[in-house]
Structure formats: structure tokens, C-alpha cells
Write a protein that holds these residues in place. Structure first.
Motif, PDB file in Angstrom:
ATOM      1  N   GLU A   1       1.695 -26.672 -32.193  1.00 33.46           N
ATOM      2  CA  GLU A   1       0.617 -25.978 -32.733  1.00 33.46           C
ATOM      3  C   GLU A   1      -0.722 -26.364 -31.980  1.00 33.46           C
ATOM      4  O   GLU A   1      -1.729 -25.289 -31.867  1.00 33.46           O
ATOM      5  N   CYS A   2      -1.044 -27.663 -32.014  1.00 34.18           N
ATOM      6  CA  CYS A   2      -2.084 -28.079 -31.332  1.00 34.18           C
ATOM      7  C   CYS A   2      -2.633 -27.798 -29.996  1.00 34.18           C
ATOM      8  O   CYS A   2      -3.499 -27.383 -29.648  1.00 34.18           O
TER       9      CYS A   2
ATOM     10  N   LEU B   1       1.391 -31.055 -45.643  1.00 34.48           N
ATOM     11  CA  LEU B   1       1.921 -32.023 -44.753  1.00 34.48           C
ATOM     12  C   LEU B   1       1.812 -31.924 -43.402  1.00 34.48           C
ATOM     13  O   LEU B   1       1.408 -32.911 -42.476  1.00 34.48           O
ATOM     14  N   ALA B   2       1.211 -30.583 -42.549  1.00 33.36           N
ATOM     15  CA  ALA B   2       1.033 -30.440 -41.430  1.00 33.36           C
ATOM     16  C   ALA B   2       1.726 -30.947 -40.348  1.00 33.36           C
ATOM     17  O   ALA B   2       1.405 -31.631 -39.652  1.00 33.36           O
ATOM     18  N   LEU B   3       3.219 -30.682 -40.699  1.00 32.81           N
ATOM     19  CA  LEU B   3       4.220 -31.388 -39.936  1.00 32.81           C
ATOM     20  C   LEU B   3       4.332 -30.517 -38.214  1.00 32.81           C
ATOM     21  O   LEU B   3       3.852 -29.471 -38.217  1.00 32.81           O
ATOM     22  N   CYS B   4       4.650 -31.246 -37.532  1.00 32.67           N
ATOM     23  CA  CYS B   4       4.980 -30.614 -36.052  1.00 32.67           C
ATOM     24  C   CYS B   4       6.033 -29.633 -36.220  1.00 32.67           C
ATOM     25  O   CYS B   4       7.311 -30.024 -36.611  1.00 32.67           O
ATOM     26  N   SER B   5       6.047 -28.607 -35.513  1.00 35.27           N
ATOM     27  CA  SER B   5       7.016 -27.378 -35.856  1.00 35.27           C
ATOM     28  C   SER B   5       8.523 -27.932 -35.060  1.00 35.27           C
ATOM     29  O   SER B   5       9.403 -27.335 -35.395  1.00 35.27           O
ATOM     30  N   GLU B   6       8.373 -28.887 -34.191  1.00 35.72           N
ATOM     31  CA  GLU B   6       9.381 -29.421 -33.338  1.00 35.72           C
ATOM     32  C   GLU B   6      10.358 -30.233 -34.181  1.00 35.72           C
ATOM     33  O   GLU B   6      11.429 -30.970 -33.957  1.00 35.72           O
ATOM     34  N   ALA B   7       9.797 -30.700 -35.357  1.00 33.37           N
ATOM     35  CA  ALA B   7      10.510 -31.794 -36.279  1.00 33.37           C
ATOM     36  C   ALA B   7      10.550 -31.341 -37.972  1.00 33.37           C
ATOM     37  O   ALA B   7      11.130 -32.094 -38.498  1.00 33.37           O
ATOM     38  N   ASP B   8      10.019 -30.086 -38.196  1.00 39.03           N
ATOM     39  CA  ASP B   8       9.609 -29.947 -39.552  1.00 39.03           C
ATOM     40  C   ASP B   8      11.038 -29.733 -40.117  1.00 39.03           C
ATOM     41  O   ASP B   8      11.380 -29.619 -41.285  1.00 39.03           O
ATOM     42  N   ALA B   9      12.122 -28.950 -39.308  1.00 36.26           N
ATOM     43  CA  ALA B   9      13.429 -28.555 -39.715  1.00 36.26           C
ATOM     44  C   ALA B   9      14.023 -29.669 -40.520  1.00 36.26           C
ATOM     45  O   ALA B   9      14.793 -29.543 -41.482  1.00 36.26           O
ATOM     46  N   PHE B  10      13.894 -30.888 -39.992  1.00 39.94           N
ATOM     47  CA  PHE B  10      14.731 -32.165 -40.296  1.00 39.94           C
ATOM     48  C   PHE B  10      14.064 -32.497 -41.745  1.00 39.94           C
ATOM     49  O   PHE B  10      14.943 -32.989 -42.759  1.00 39.94           O
ATOM     50  N   VAL B  11      12.823 -32.285 -41.812  1.00 41.45           N
ATOM     51  CA  VAL B  11      12.364 -32.608 -43.330  1.00 41.45           C
ATOM     52  C   VAL B  11      12.763 -31.571 -44.414  1.00 41.45           C
ATOM     53  O   VAL B  11      12.862 -31.850 -45.408  1.00 41.45           O
TER      54      VAL B  11
ATOM     55  N   PRO C   1       4.103 -23.569 -39.225  1.00 44.24           N
ATOM     56  CA  PRO C   1       3.629 -23.717 -37.660  1.00 44.24           C
ATOM     57  C   PRO C   1       2.367 -22.725 -37.926  1.00 44.24           C
ATOM     58  O   PRO C   1       1.729 -22.604 -36.825  1.00 44.24           O
ATOM     59  N   ALA C   2       2.317 -21.820 -38.789  1.00 45.65           N
ATOM     60  CA  ALA C   2       1.160 -20.854 -38.851  1.00 45.65           C
ATOM     61  C   ALA C   2      -0.093 -21.291 -39.357  1.00 45.65           C
ATOM     62  O   ALA C   2      -1.077 -20.823 -39.013  1.00 45.65           O
ATOM     63  N   VAL C   3      -0.134 -22.159 -40.335  1.00 46.87           N
ATOM     64  CA  VAL C   3      -1.336 -22.497 -41.116  1.00 46.87           C
ATOM     65  C   VAL C   3      -0.970 -23.977 -41.861  1.00 46.87           C
ATOM     66  O   VAL C   3      -0.146 -23.880 -42.641  1.00 46.87           O
ATOM     67  N   ASP C   4      -1.743 -24.830 -41.484  1.00 45.55           N
ATOM     68  CA  ASP C   4      -1.818 -26.013 -42.267  1.00 45.55           C
ATOM     69  C   ASP C   4      -3.237 -26.637 -42.213  1.00 45.55           C
ATOM     70  O   ASP C   4      -4.128 -26.497 -41.377  1.00 45.55           O
ATOM     71  N   VAL C   5      -3.467 -28.008 -42.662  1.00 47.10           N
ATOM     72  CA  VAL C   5      -4.918 -28.539 -42.688  1.00 47.10           C
ATOM     73  C   VAL C   5      -5.253 -28.793 -41.295  1.00 47.10           C
ATOM     74  O   VAL C   5      -6.382 -28.602 -41.153  1.00 47.10           O
ATOM     75  N   LYS C   6      -4.494 -29.271 -40.320  1.00 44.31           N
ATOM     76  CA  LYS C   6      -5.021 -29.853 -38.996  1.00 44.31           C
ATOM     77  C   LYS C   6      -5.199 -28.350 -38.313  1.00 44.31           C
ATOM     78  O   LYS C   6      -6.183 -28.232 -37.690  1.00 44.31           O
TER      79      LYS C   6
END
Length: 333
Positions: free
Chosen positions: A107-108, A257-267, A287-292
Motif C-alpha cells: 500500500e505504501c 492494525l494497518a497490516l501489509c496486504s502480503e501478510a494480512d491473510a495469515f492474521v 489494503p484500502a484504508v487504514d491509519v498509515k
């Protein structure tokens, strides 16, 4: 005289890379002591097991994702995308959404690319559709989702459809109701710094994305472990019985949580007590909207833009994720 850029000499600075390496070394040296400490309580041992499971599963996809992101920063110019976009704006929005599938990145990294597309003459609605689709619907993310949810192809299809729908809907809404005055003028971020070689651009982009995304992965894995051992099972049972509330709670959790989209599925996979439908929404919203992302969008496009765009995107992602999940999962599961 020593070259200050080499990292040697009296003026060398401690970078985030040095800190990461130091933490890894400390962890290896003290692993025996940490193991004995962790074994002191069953709950702590369970938390560490959950944390390690989420982190170890996600890291390979995170590494591959940032390598691809670095290659894109070094080799792919936004001008290429602008040249292949149709002149018809609604059609261009659809193409930009599909282009995000072919150009994976976190996302960044999508925020500055979207900014450069606008600076090179692409309609802002098209750039925003690409911004939303690139980190959510690319092959790395889809493969990681398939690995995190084995035997559940509906999760992959629902995530893809929900994310693409969110990107296209927000692009169309922005083309209809958005105003250029809500965005900062040109002159923002640049993909390459003058004088940098492609290798330097690649290594810097990959390093930056890995350290930033890795930090949020650690946060997400820690949150998954904490939720597993601190939240009473009865809470999950009550939440599982109230699907609409579960959808809202996980959507808000994705923003925080603002997770990376490449790893959020495991969470999301670690939340096994909850139905799949709320977890699809979690994967579409994150991946569409989070705090970061809100902070980065405010810095790149202006606070007025972020204040309008983020809440609208949140609503669109929740609706699109819910509908896609209901369709591809065959109902509430």
C-alpha cells in the motif's frame, strides 16, 4: 578521506537496517533464555506459538512482495500505464483496476505511484482506482490468501472480487463527485532520485518496503497472539453469532492494525473462531484504508482529500467485501 555514503567512518549513521540486524542477533544469542522464560506459563507459550506461526508463514510472501515492488520502482514508469489507458474515463478506471493485478506492491508504494500518474496527466479517478487495486488484488496477495486458507478457494475469489469492486466503485464515485481542489497541486513524490542507478533504486525501495511492512507484520502477529489468549472464547462465540457486528468489528480492526496486504491473510486465518465472511471484509478493508494509509494520503494528496476519501473508501470496502463474500462463499459462513 572516507566516503560518507559507504556507511563507514565517523559520520556514519545508525539506520533502520542496522537496528533490524542487531535485533536478530540479540534474538539468536538469547533464544535459550527466552525459551525458558516463555515456558513459564502456558498462555504465554501459546501466544508465542501463535505469533511465530503467523510471522513465519507470512515472511516469505512479504519478502517476495517487496522484491517485486522494488523491481517495479526501478523498471516500470507510470508513463507506461498512462499510455495504455483508454481515453474514456470509466473504461480507464476499469483498466487501472486490472493493471493493479499485474503490478503488485504494498500500500505504501502505491500512494506515490498514484501521485505520479496524476502528475503525468492521468485522471485522478484512474490513479485512485490503481491505488486501491494494486496492493489488494495482485498475484502475491492472492497466493498468500490461498496458502493461509487451504481448501477455501472462495476466500481468494471473494477477496479479489471485493477489492476490484472497491477500486472501481471509488474511481467512478471520484470521477462523478470528486473535485481537483480537494487535492494538493503537483510536485509531489518521485519514484527515482536523480543520479540513482536502477540497482540503487531497487535496493532502496525493497529495503524501505520490507522494514516498514515488516514492522506492521510484527504488530499484526502480536495482535493475533494477544487476541488468541486474552479474549475469552465466549466473546468469539457471541461475535460469531452476530455476523453484522463481526463484520463491523473486523473492518475497524483492519483499519487500526494497518497490516501489509502480503501478510494480512495469515492474521485473518488465525481468527478461526469467527465466520469466513467477516474475515473477507477484514482482507478487503485493510489494503484500502487504514491509519498509515490515511497519513500517507494526507501527505501526498492533502488533508482535505484524505478526510473525504478514507471514510468513503471504508464504506465501499465494507459493502463490496460483504457482497463478494456472501456470493463466493455461498452465504454466511
Amino acid at each position: 578521506m572516507l566516503d560518507q555514503r559507504s556507511g563507514w567512518g565517523p559520520r556514519s549513521r545508525v539506520s533502520s537496517t542496522h537496528v533490524l540486524v542487531a535485533l536478530v542477533v540479540v534474538g539468536l544469542v538469547t533464544r535459550s533464555w527466552l525459551s525458558s522464560l516463555v515456558g513459564a506459563t502456558d498462555r504465554l507459550q501459546t501466544a508465542v506459538t501463535v505469533f511465530a506461526g503467523v510471522f513465519v508463514q507470512a515472511v516469505p510472501f512479504l519478502v517476495f512482495g517487496v522484491l517485486v515492488s522494488g523491481a517495479i520502482a526501478a523498471l516500470v514508469s507510470p508513463a507506461v500505464l498512462r499510455k495504455v489507458l483508454p481515453r474514456n474515463e470509466p473504461a480507464a478506471i476499469g483498466v487501472a483496476g486490472l493493471a493493479g493485478m499485474a503490478l503488485p506492491g504494498c500500500e505504501c508504494g502505491a500512494v506515490p505511484v498514484a501521485r505520479r500518474l496524476i502528475e503525468q496527466g492521468a485522471p485522478s479517478s484512474v490513479a485512485l482506482a490503481f491505488l486501491l487495486s494494486a496492493p489488494a488484488a495482485n498475484p502475491v496477495v492472492l497466493v498468500s490468501t490461498a496458502v493461509a486458507f487451504p481448501g477455501e478457494p472462495g476466500m481468494v475469489a471473494a477477496r479479489l472480487a471485493g477489492s476490484l469492486a472497491t477500486a472501481v466503485v471509488m474511481g467512478l464515485l471520484w470521477s462523478r463527485f470528486g473535485s481537483p481542489s480537494w487535492m494538493l497541486p503537483g510536485g509531489g513524490d518521485r519514484a527515482r532520485v536523480v543520479g540513482r542507478t536502477r540497482w540503487e533504486t531497487f535496493t532502496e525501495a525493497a529495503r524501505h518496503d520490507f522494514l516498514q511492512a515488516g514492522a506492521f507484520l510484527v504488530l499484526g502477529a502480536a495482535a493475533a497472539a494477544a487476541l488468541h489468549v486474552l479474549v475469552p472464547p465466549s466473546w468469539y462465540e457471541r461475535l460469531a453469532g452476530q455476523v453484522l457486528l463481526a463484520i463491523l468489528v473486523l473492518a475497524v480492526l483492519a483499519v487500526v492494525l494497518a497490516l501489509c496486504s502480503e501478510a494480512d491473510a495469515f492474521v485473518a486465518a488465525s481468527m478461526s473462531s469467527l465466520p469466513l465472511l467477516p474475515r473477507v471484509v477484514f482482507l478487503v478493508v485493510g489494503p484500502a484504508v487504514d491509519v498509515k494509509l490515511f497519513a500517507m494520503q494526507a501527505g501526498s494528496f492533502g488533508r482535505g482529500f484524505a478526510i473525504r476519501f478514507a471514510p468513503s473508501t471504508f464504506a465501499a470496502a465494507v459493502v463490496c467485501g460483504t457482497v463478494a463474500g456472501y456470493v463466493f462463499l455461498g452465504g454466511v459462513r
